[in-house]
Design a protein around this motif. Structure first.
Motif, mmCIF file in Angstrom:
data_model
loop_
_atom_site.group_PDB
_atom_site.id
_atom_site.type_symbol
_atom_site.label_atom_id
_atom_site.label_comp_id
_atom_site.label_asym_id
_atom_site.label_seq_id
_atom_site.Cartn_x
_atom_site.Cartn_y
_atom_site.Cartn_z
ATOM 1 N N LEU A 256 3.920 -18.389 0.607
ATOM 2 C CA LEU A 256 3.536 -17.385 1.617
ATOM 3 C C LEU A 256 2.081 -17.319 1.443
ATOM 4 N N SER A 257 1.386 -16.875 2.650
ATOM 5 C CA SER A 257 0.026 -16.935 2.865
ATOM 6 C C SER A 257 -0.815 -16.202 1.750
ATOM 7 N N VAL A 258 -2.042 -16.627 1.606
ATOM 8 C CA VAL A 258 -2.803 -16.402 0.375
ATOM 9 C C VAL A 258 -2.904 -14.706 0.612
ATOM 10 N N GLU A 259 -3.390 -14.250 1.767
ATOM 11 C CA GLU A 259 -3.252 -12.820 2.048
ATOM 12 C C GLU A 259 -2.076 -11.829 1.672
ATOM 13 N N TYR A 260 -0.975 -12.409 1.749
ATOM 14 C CA TYR A 260 0.242 -11.553 1.540
ATOM 15 C C TYR A 260 0.251 -11.700 0.076
ATOM 16 N N ARG A 261 0.066 -12.839 -0.739
ATOM 17 C CA ARG A 261 0.321 -12.871 -2.225
ATOM 18 C C ARG A 261 -0.808 -12.208 -2.739
ATOM 19 N N LYS A 262 -1.859 -12.363 -2.488
ATOM 20 C CA LYS A 262 -2.946 -11.601 -3.013
ATOM 21 C C LYS A 262 -2.928 -9.944 -3.009
ATOM 22 N N ARG A 263 -2.327 -9.460 -1.983
ATOM 23 C CA ARG A 263 -2.177 -8.124 -1.623
ATOM 24 C C ARG A 263 -0.986 -7.722 -2.557
ATOM 25 N N ALA A 264 0.195 -8.378 -2.524
ATOM 26 C CA ALA A 264 1.350 -8.174 -3.033
ATOM 27 C C ALA A 264 1.093 -8.282 -4.714
ATOM 28 N N TYR A 265 0.287 -9.253 -5.030
ATOM 29 C CA TYR A 265 0.119 -9.231 -6.611
ATOM 30 C C TYR A 265 -0.827 -7.936 -6.888
ATOM 31 N N GLU A 266 -1.588 -7.588 -6.424
ATOM 32 C CA GLU A 266 -2.401 -6.399 -6.702
ATOM 33 C C GLU A 266 -1.576 -5.165 -6.795
ATOM 34 N N ASN A 267 -0.828 -5.075 -5.517
ATOM 35 C CA ASN A 267 0.236 -3.772 -5.762
ATOM 36 C C ASN A 267 0.967 -4.037 -7.135
ATOM 37 N N ILE A 268 1.814 -5.052 -7.330
ATOM 38 C CA ILE A 268 2.551 -5.208 -8.166
ATOM 39 C C ILE A 268 1.686 -4.893 -9.633
ATOM 40 N N SER A 269 0.586 -5.495 -9.873
ATOM 41 C CA SER A 269 -0.046 -5.417 -11.134
ATOM 42 C C SER A 269 -0.486 -3.771 -11.340
ATOM 43 N N ARG A 270 -0.632 -3.084 -10.298
ATOM 44 C CA ARG A 270 -0.956 -1.512 -10.265
ATOM 45 C C ARG A 270 0.258 -1.040 -10.564
ATOM 46 N N TRP A 271 1.380 -1.209 -10.294
ATOM 47 C CA TRP A 271 2.710 -0.724 -10.592
ATOM 48 C C TRP A 271 2.892 -0.972 -11.922
ATOM 49 N N ALA A 272 2.772 -2.238 -12.372
ATOM 50 C CA ALA A 272 3.151 -2.399 -13.962
ATOM 51 C C ALA A 272 2.122 -1.535 -14.722
ATOM 52 N N LYS A 273 0.956 -1.616 -14.538
ATOM 53 C CA LYS A 273 -0.050 -0.966 -15.278
ATOM 54 C C LYS A 273 0.289 0.583 -15.523
ATOM 55 N N ASP A 274 0.918 1.180 -14.449
ATOM 56 C CA ASP A 274 1.549 2.629 -14.682
ATOM 57 C C ASP A 274 2.342 2.783 -15.711
ATOM 58 N N PHE A 275 3.109 1.478 -16.097
ATOM 59 C CA PHE A 275 4.011 1.606 -17.165
ATOM 60 C C PHE A 275 3.481 0.757 -18.422
ATOM 61 N N GLY A 276 2.197 0.776 -18.383
ATOM 62 C CA GLY A 276 1.704 0.176 -19.772
ATOM 63 C C GLY A 276 1.998 -1.480 -19.820
ATOM 64 N N ILE A 277 2.384 -1.918 -18.665
ATOM 65 C CA ILE A 277 2.538 -3.571 -18.726
ATOM 66 C C ILE A 277 1.573 -4.306 -18.053
ATOM 67 N N HIS A 278 0.793 -5.455 -18.507
ATOM 68 C CA HIS A 278 -0.153 -6.043 -18.218
ATOM 69 C C HIS A 278 0.818 -7.321 -17.053
ATOM 70 N N ALA A 279 0.133 -7.363 -16.024
ATOM 71 C CA ALA A 279 0.922 -8.430 -14.909
ATOM 72 C C ALA A 279 -0.067 -9.352 -14.673
ATOM 73 N N TYR A 280 0.068 -10.588 -14.730
ATOM 74 C CA TYR A 280 -0.646 -11.582 -14.454
ATOM 75 C C TYR A 280 -0.129 -12.679 -13.695
ATOM 76 N N VAL A 281 -0.963 -13.324 -12.827
ATOM 77 C CA VAL A 281 -0.458 -14.318 -11.797
ATOM 78 C C VAL A 281 -0.681 -15.722 -12.427
ATOM 79 N N CYS A 282 0.497 -16.561 -12.284
ATOM 80 C CA CYS A 282 0.496 -17.806 -12.837
ATOM 81 C C CYS A 282 -0.115 -18.980 -11.832
ATOM 82 N N GLY A 283 -1.317 -19.456 -12.562
ATOM 83 C CA GLY A 283 -2.125 -20.601 -11.637
ATOM 84 C C GLY A 283 -1.412 -21.918 -11.201
ATOM 85 N N CYS A 284 -0.279 -22.009 -11.917
ATOM 86 C CA CYS A 284 0.154 -23.392 -11.618
ATOM 87 C C CYS A 284 1.017 -23.206 -10.177
ATOM 88 N N LYS A 285 1.633 -22.171 -9.897
ATOM 89 C CA LYS A 285 2.212 -21.851 -8.656
ATOM 90 C C LYS A 285 1.316 -21.074 -7.687
#
Length: 319
Positions: A258-287
């Motif tokens: 997927l495009s860099v823009e799509y993934r960056k935006r989506a990862y930011e959203n997912i990280s924010r949703w996870a944080k609301d539940f006390g969960i730290h979400a990180y992005v894997c560098g190998c992929k």
């Protein structure tokens, strides 16, 4: 399903060609997997035995014992496995995997495994004895059984994977969750992930790795064959109209991502949703090498192990 035993000729402990595992001791007890996940990159490997067939290294436990007895420096921990799910429900695979884990833990070597299978009680009892040396990642991206069954036809159900997390926590092991791979337009929606995060919060999960599906010719072929009669296929492929070519392992492996823009935006959203539940979400560098250079799939790698994590010395010998 055809199950055959084969001999391991080379070293048991190896280095993976995946970036995030390149400095980690890895072990692969078998080739092939009964789960038949439609997105599985291992199904495109040249060493993959083909769907409906699993090859098990029957001599691997004895070779591991000899290998460890001759090494001057032992690895801090070992990753199971980059070629198959070692907790797949095949007795021959489970037996060899258990023996290998028992040997490593007996040497004081930590184990790290990623599974989408149902962890047998025997393994839980072993992990309970060595809980400080065990790190378990549970792969799960949805609670929707219909979606999961289409993507991972023979893997454990979402409820069975949640039961893994619950049982591991009862032994004192807090699992990490892998949202991998997220399927655009299917499992990356706010409603799908918030429902999952809410349940994971209740089970004490506090960390998750997030990665999106990438395509290779074999993966795309499997997707088209498995999902051709579903509303998912065109929805998924539509997201890859603006896809890019991405290097995962220098010049040896290019994928469609997927495009860099799509993934960056989506990862930011997912990280924010996870944080609301006390969960730290990180992005894997190998992929996601174009987004982050996180070297080992996040900060939790090795955290639970008593030995120091000396990357450069892990496989100095015998690899």
């Amino acid at each position: 399903m055809q199950i055959d035993f084969i001999e391991r000729k080379g070293y048991v402990l190896t280095r993976s060609t995946l970036k995030c595992l390149s400095l980690v001791a890895s072990i692969n007890p078998a080739l092939g997997c009964i789960h038949q996940c439609v997105y599985c990159y291992a199904r495109g490997y040249s060493i993959y035995p083909g769907d409906g067939k699993v090859l098990v290294y029957g001599n691997m436990p004895e070779k591991l014992k000899k290998e460890l007895s001759t090494r001057r420096k032992l690895p801090a921990y070992v990753f199971f496995s980059s070629t198959c799910d070692v907790i797949q429900p095949i007795p021959q695979v489970l037996r060899i995997t258990y023996e290998l884990m028992n040997i490593l833990l007996g040497y004081g070597i930590g184990i790290n495994l990623l599974t989408k299978g149902r962890i047998p009680l025997k393994f839980l009892e072993l992990f309970d004895q060595y809980k400080k040396l065990v790190h378990v990642q549970i792969g799960i991206t949805t609670l929707d059984r219909d979606i999961q069954k289409k993507m991972e036809p023979f893997a454990a159900t979402p409820q069975e994977r949640l039961l893994n997390i619950k049982r591991l926590r009862a032994t004192g092991i807090v699992s990490e969750v892998k949202l991998d791979p997220l399927i655009p337009g299917v499992t990356d929606t706010e409603s799908n992930l918030n429902a999952l995060f809410k349940v994971l919060q209740g089970l004490g999960v506090n960390s998750t790795g997030i990665n999106y599906l990438f395509l290779r010719p074999k993966i795309k072929k499997n997707l088209c064959e498995a999902l051709r009669d579903t509303p998912f296929l065109q929805r998924i492929l539509g997201h890859y109209k603006n896809a890019i070519s991405l290097n995962l392992r220098a010049e040896q492996s290019r994928v469609t991502a997927l495009s860099v823009e799509y993934r960056k935006r989506a990862y930011e959203n997912i990280s924010r949703w996870a944080k609301d539940f006390g969960i730290h979400a990180y992005v894997c560098g190998c992929k996601n090498p174009d987004i982050t250079e996180e070297p080992l799939c996040g900060e939790n790698w090795g955290r639970h192990f008593e030995k120091s994590f000396e990357q450069k010395a892990l496989l100095k010998e015998g690899v």
